[in-house]
Design an enzyme around this catalytic site. Structure first.
Site, PDB file in Angstrom:
ATOM      1  N   HIS A   1      41.655  -0.326 -52.330  1.00  0.00           N
ATOM      2  CA  HIS A   1      43.034  -0.346 -51.826  1.00  0.00           C
ATOM      3  C   HIS A   1      43.851   0.721 -52.532  1.00  0.00           C
ATOM      4  CE1 HIS A   1      47.219  -2.231 -51.684  1.00  0.00           C
ATOM      5  NE2 HIS A   1      46.901  -2.013 -50.422  1.00  0.00           N
ATOM      6  N   SER A   2      44.650   1.467 -51.753  1.00  0.00           N
ATOM      7  CA  SER A   2      45.631   2.405 -52.303  1.00  0.00           C
ATOM      8  C   SER A   2      44.967   3.443 -53.216  1.00  0.00           C
ATOM      9  CB  SER A   2      46.723   1.607 -53.032  1.00  0.00           C
ATOM     10  OG  SER A   2      47.819   2.423 -53.378  1.00  0.00           O
ATOM     11  N   LEU A   3      45.482   3.618 -54.433  1.00  0.00           N
ATOM     12  CA  LEU A   3      44.942   4.606 -55.359  1.00  0.00           C
ATOM     13  C   LEU A   3      43.491   4.313 -55.722  1.00  0.00           C
ATOM     14  CD1 LEU A   3      45.549   7.102 -57.201  1.00  0.00           C
ATOM     15  CD2 LEU A   3      46.190   5.459 -58.982  1.00  0.00           C
ATOM     16  N   GLY A   4      43.083   3.054 -55.644  1.00  0.00           N
ATOM     17  CA  GLY A   4      41.696   2.709 -55.925  1.00  0.00           C
ATOM     18  C   GLY A   4      40.721   3.446 -55.028  1.00  0.00           C
ATOM     19  N   CYS A   5      41.146   3.809 -53.805  1.00  0.00           N
ATOM     20  CA  CYS A   5      40.284   4.571 -52.897  1.00  0.00           C
ATOM     21  C   CYS A   5      39.988   5.952 -53.473  1.00  0.00           C
ATOM     22  CB  CYS A   5      40.954   4.716 -51.533  1.00  0.00           C
ATOM     23  SG  CYS A   5      41.357   3.166 -50.704  1.00  0.00           S
TER      24      CYS A   5
END
Length: 595
Positions: A258-262
């Site tokens: 999700h989000s920056l984790g991608c």
């Protein structure tokens, strides 16, 4: 055989996290080992508080134990309560206790030790053939443990979908949270020490959320974030394999980020390093120096510098080859990623700022090689301000191709995703090579089709500040733009690539623009049905879009949509459809293998 868990929550009998459960068990044994449990322990006194009937105080705790985010009080050997140490919980306890309520009754959760009943062989869950690591984005420092709750919601939603659509299968998919942020030291408390006191609450929220993007763009802390997630993924995988020995040989692994984790997950899988961009920048500067006039002395010094650098590169290459021959390179992840699901992902922006430009092949390999990850899927809500499309980075004209609409979970006989043909977003913006005197035929498309009935797909489940996310995204764009502006244009096939990059999102008054960089001199072919010529299609679709709700406001949805993926039934069905389909295809292939 008894169940492994030791401590359970009263009422639901849900087990505590293993780490907390072990700590509580050790403390319990050190204080109460050898004592008998009481049949009835009177926890109340008969004297009412301040003359108010029904309000009683609990007996004083005989022992207390501090955990990382909670603490435990023992009132006796069998009366144990768990309390949250979050600020809101402390305030609530203070208020309710002043009103005369007991600490346990106001905010405590009673714990039970042992097991509910003897376990039987029938209690054994279905064999896990596929695990999904769920990776969080920014804001985890602000709301610790949120990814565990979000993963639990996704797991519960997936279980409902499994029972409805995949109940005939003897296997199941397990979702595991990956919490990588809390263990990082980063700058310590330096940022907090330089934060002004005015509007402190807003500043703390920004420091706990948007600051993660600043850390990731920092050359000093980026590696710490990457290694933190990489080590946690490998640790969880090895731990799962140690408890399920057959999984390492037969099981599959997917990642939902999700989000920056991608972005961080992508960089781990591909091994991307900003040093490469720095080398490109230096090479560009050398080319610029060769084009300008210089004196004989300056030219002579530059030639010596060039020879020295060339010699240094040769030594580095020889040293690298020597190391490679003696030490085998350890892969970043100890497992092959089957599917990489991005949710609310800004990955496309990061790739664009790194110089990635559309090509003329419809292969996923252009941005993520299939040897690293079998399938890349980008899931987003149409009003999510943090999410961006990936397909136009592979084939430019896909900026005018509609993302695949994710099916509602209760749709009867939905068309399989692989059979859904790409269609144009807006025929008036369709790129073409016809002249102004030639007429452009009317093409049926979603823009001219009847409006489909829409419904609400999910709800927001957290209150993370969206101002921090939007502000951080703009900061990231600014920093990236300064770094890549010097050589970003040169990496595109022609100058028109960057100039026409916004045609899929600009207003309706823009004229049709010819495509040159992605398909050469070809026109933008289509059939009379309004679908794209198969020769210019992607091998697999990557962008998948949730449907908007009929009654939801787009402005309100823009605030809530970024965090509303976790409990969506549509997403749960989407994830399971791809994973179970692949498992079934692999099973069919193994059955067809010659003996």
């Amino acid at each position: 055989v008894r169940k492994r868990e030791r401590w359970f929550i009263d009422g639901t009998w849900q087990p505590l996290e293993e780490e907390e459960s072990n700590l509580i068990e050790q403390e319990h044994l050190s204080c109460f080992k050898g004592q008998q449990m009481q049949e009835n322990f009177d926890m109340e006194v008969s004297k009412p508080v301040d003359g108010k009937e029904g309000l009683f105080l609990f007996a004083t705790a005989v022992h207390s134990f501090k955990l990382s985010r909670n603490h435990v009080d023992w009132h006796s050997v069998d009366e144990v309560y768990l309390y949250s140490d979050a600020t809101t919980s402390k305030i609530a306890r203070t208020v309710t206790q002043k009103l005369g309520f007991s600490k346990a009754s106001s905010s405590g959760t009673r714990l039970h030790r042992g097991y509910v009943e003897e376990a039987t062989l029938e209690d054994k869950p279905s064999q896990t053939t596929h695990i999904v690591f769920v990776v969080h984005g920014i804001g985890q420092k602000m709301d610790q443990g949120r990814i565990i709750k979000n993963t639990a919601m996704m797991r519960d939603t997936a279980r409902k979908i499994e029972e409805k659509y995949f109940c005939n299968l003897a296997t199941h998919v397990e979702f595991l949270p990956v919490e990588w942020r809390s263990k990082l030291a980063l700058d310590g408390d330096t940022v907090d020490s330089i934060t002004p006191d005015k509007v402190r609450g807003l500043r703390d929220m920004l420091n706990s959320s948007a600051m993660d993007i600043m850390y990731y763009t920092s050359p000093l802390y980026r590696d710490e974030l990457v290694k933190g997630l990489q080590q946690e993924l490998n640790r969880l995988y090895m731990l799962f394999c140690s408890r399920n020995p057959e999984f390492e040989e037969k099981g599959k692994v997917s990642i939902v980020s999700h989000s920056l984790g991608c972005v961080i997950t992508y960089d781990i899988m591909t091994g991307w390093n900003p040093v490469r961009l720095y080398e490109q920048l230096l090479q560009k500067e050398e080319e610029d120096l060769e084009d300008r006039w210089m004196s004989y002395e300056e030219q002579h010094l530059l030639e010596e510098l060039y020879i020295t650098k060339q010699r240094l590169r040769e030594i580095e290459e020889r040293l690298h080859e020597l190391k490679a021959s003696t030490i085998s390179k350890t892969p970043a992840l100890k497992f092959k990623v089957e599917n990489f699901f991005c949710m609310g992902s800004p990955l496309a922006v990061f790739l664009a700022l790194r110089g990635i430009r559309p090509g003329n092949s419809g292969s996923q390999d252009h941005i993520l090689p299939r040897t690293i990850c079998n399938r890349l899927l980008n899931i987003f809500h149409p009003t999510d301000p943090v999410a961006y499309r990936l397909e136009p980075l592979i084939l430019k004209h896909y900026s005018n191709i509609s993302p695949v609409q994710i099916h509602w979970y209760n749709t009867a006989n939905p068309l399989p995703y692989e059979h859904m043909k790409p269609s144009f977003l807006n025929p008036t913006k369709e790129p073409t090579s016809v002249t102004e005197n030639e007429s452009i035929p009317t093409i049926p498309s979603p823009a001219t089709s009847p409006v489909m009935v829409r419904r609400h797909y999910g709800e927001s489940i957290t209150n993370i500040g969206k101002a921090s996310i939007l502000g951080a995204a703009s900061i990231g764009k600014g920093l990236g733009g300064m770094l890549f502006s010097r050589f970003g244009r040169s990496s595109a096939p022609t100058s028109q690539t960057s100039e026409t990059g916004k045609e899929g999102t600009e207003g309706e008054d823009k004229k049709p623009v010819a495509i040159h960089s992605t398909v050469g001199t070809l026109t933008f072919p289509h059939s009379s049905s309004g679908f794209l010529d198969p020769t210019l299609e992607l091998e697999h679709r990557i962008d998948f879009e949730l449907r908007e709700g009929l009654v939801e406001s787009r402005y309100w949805s823009a605030v809530t949509s970024h965090t509303a993926y976790w409990s969506s039934m549509d997403i749960a069905l989407f994830l399971l459809t791809f994973m179970y389909k692949q498992d079934q295809e692999d099973a069919d292939k193994s059955n067809l293998d010659p003996v």
